[in-house]
Scaffold this motif. Structure first.
Motif, PDB file in Angstrom:
ATOM      1  N   GLU A  86      10.151   9.465 -13.071  1.00 39.40           N
ATOM      2  CA  GLU A  86       9.819   8.214 -13.769  1.00 39.40           C
ATOM      3  C   GLU A  86      10.707   7.073 -13.284  1.00 39.40           C
ATOM      4  OE1 GLU A  86       9.780   6.283 -18.240  1.00 39.40           O
ATOM      5  OE2 GLU A  86       9.634   8.453 -18.046  1.00 39.40           O
ATOM      6  N   PHE A  98       8.571   0.219  -8.037  1.00 43.13           N
ATOM      7  CA  PHE A  98       7.918  -0.992  -8.525  1.00 43.13           C
ATOM      8  C   PHE A  98       8.879  -2.179  -8.473  1.00 43.13           C
ATOM      9  CE2 PHE A  98       6.208  -3.909 -11.722  1.00 43.13           C
ATOM     10  CZ  PHE A  98       4.910  -4.035 -11.238  1.00 43.13           C
ATOM     11  N   MET A 121       4.165   5.460  -5.621  1.00 37.81           N
ATOM     12  CA  MET A 121       4.206   5.422  -7.081  1.00 37.81           C
ATOM     13  C   MET A 121       3.201   6.398  -7.687  1.00 37.81           C
ATOM     14  SD  MET A 121       4.906   1.461  -8.147  1.00 37.81           S
ATOM     15  CE  MET A 121       4.256   0.565  -6.749  1.00 37.81           C
ATOM     16  N   ASP A 122       2.095   6.631  -6.991  1.00 38.02           N
ATOM     17  CA  ASP A 122       1.047   7.522  -7.484  1.00 38.02           C
ATOM     18  C   ASP A 122       1.317   8.993  -7.190  1.00 38.02           C
ATOM     19  OD1 ASP A 122      -0.394   5.398  -8.499  1.00 38.02           O
ATOM     20  OD2 ASP A 122      -1.733   5.249  -6.748  1.00 38.02           O
ATOM     21  N   ASP A 123       2.166   9.282  -6.227  1.00 41.76           N
ATOM     22  CA  ASP A 123       2.362  10.665  -5.778  1.00 41.76           C
ATOM     23  C   ASP A 123       3.861  10.975  -5.686  1.00 41.76           C
ATOM     24  OD1 ASP A 123       2.518  13.093  -4.416  1.00 41.76           O
ATOM     25  OD2 ASP A 123       0.920  12.569  -3.001  1.00 41.76           O
ATOM     26  N   ARG A 136       9.632   5.935  -9.820  1.00 41.71           N
ATOM     27  CA  ARG A 136       8.459   5.049  -9.859  1.00 41.71           C
ATOM     28  C   ARG A 136       8.875   3.641 -10.280  1.00 41.71           C
ATOM     29  NH1 ARG A 136       3.536   7.145 -13.010  1.00 41.71           N
ATOM     30  NH2 ARG A 136       2.530   5.559 -11.753  1.00 41.71           N
ATOM     31  N   ASP A 182       0.834  -1.210   0.000  1.00 38.75           N
ATOM     32  CA  ASP A 182       0.000   0.000   0.000  1.00 38.75           C
ATOM     33  C   ASP A 182       0.868   1.259   0.000  1.00 38.75           C
ATOM     34  OD1 ASP A 182      -2.320  -1.527   0.006  1.00 38.75           O
ATOM     35  OD2 ASP A 182      -2.736  -1.203   2.151  1.00 38.75           O
ATOM     36  N   ALA A 229       6.873   9.822  -3.104  1.00 35.23           N
ATOM     37  CA  ALA A 229       8.017   9.063  -3.629  1.00 35.23           C
ATOM     38  C   ALA A 229       9.334   9.728  -3.231  1.00 35.23           C
ATOM     39  CB  ALA A 229       7.921   8.934  -5.146  1.00 35.23           C
ATOM     40  N   CYS A 265       2.426   1.690  -3.438  1.00 37.86           N
ATOM     41  CA  CYS A 265       1.433   2.177  -4.406  1.00 37.86           C
ATOM     42  C   CYS A 265       1.187   3.676  -4.231  1.00 37.86           C
ATOM     43  CB  CYS A 265       0.117   1.407  -4.272  1.00 37.86           C
ATOM     44  SG  CYS A 265       0.212  -0.273  -4.915  1.00 37.86           S
ATOM     45  N   LYS A 266       1.081   4.119  -2.984  1.00 36.24           N
ATOM     46  CA  LYS A 266       0.885   5.552  -2.729  1.00 36.24           C
ATOM     47  C   LYS A 266       2.077   6.351  -3.243  1.00 36.24           C
ATOM     48  CE  LYS A 266      -2.210   5.091   1.170  1.00 36.24           C
ATOM     49  NZ  LYS A 266      -2.490   5.372   2.562  1.00 36.24           N
TER      50      LYS A 266
END
Length: 166
Positions: free
Chosen positions: A73, A80, A54-56, A76, A48, A60, A51-52
């Protein structure tokens, strides 16, 4: 009569011993199940958080502890890559992958050049692990696989490197 009493005591002692062994087995199984549940929850929380991040990009940035600057990029992609690696470790820790199966999974992951870049960028992270820890040993397994694949003459990456016995 004394012989009968002695025989009854032996039977009673054996029964108590069997009951004790059964209770220990139940306790051990319960402990393993609790440990697995805790690992599952920890893995879910880690995923979780990844994911947060990677989205913001602002989140990050908190996880950017690399020794060189990387763009959003690449960050991210590294997050991952970390999620893939941690997922494989989790499956090994809960017993869903043997060490040999984990080795095979690592062999596939380290085919990707972005993963190899991530792995090189996080080398200093692994240096803080105790040498005898399971994670340090598995990190060395990945290091060896990456080096073996780099040194191999063949394009048959799926046969490079042998799983260790650890």
């Amino acid at each position: 009569m004394a012989t009968q009493i002695s025989a009854i005591r032996r039977l009673g002692s054996a029964a108590w011993s069997s009951l004790g062994a059964a209770a220990n087995a139940v306790t051990e199984r319960s402990t393993r199940q609790r440990r697995r549940a805790v690992l599952t929850e920890q893995h879910r929380l880690h995923f979780d958080l990844m994911c947060k991040a990677m989205d913001d990009p602002a989140l990050a940035a908190v996880l950017n502890t690399y020794e060189t600057e990387i763009g959003p990029e690449k960050q991210r992609q590294y997050l991952f890559a970390n999620a893939l690696y941690i997922n494989a470790l989790y499956f090994h820790r809960i017993g869903a992958l043997t060490r040999a199966e984990l080795h095979g999974h690592f062999r596939i992951i380290c085919q990707n050049p972005i993963f190899r870049d991530y792995w090189a960028a996080t080398e200093h992270h692994r240096k803080s692990l105790p040498d005898s820890s399971d994670e340090a040993q598995l990190g060395r397994m990945m290091d060896t696989l990456i080096q073996d694949q780099a040194d191999a003459d063949a394009d048959e990456w799926w046969v490079v490197g042998e799983p260790d016995e650890g």
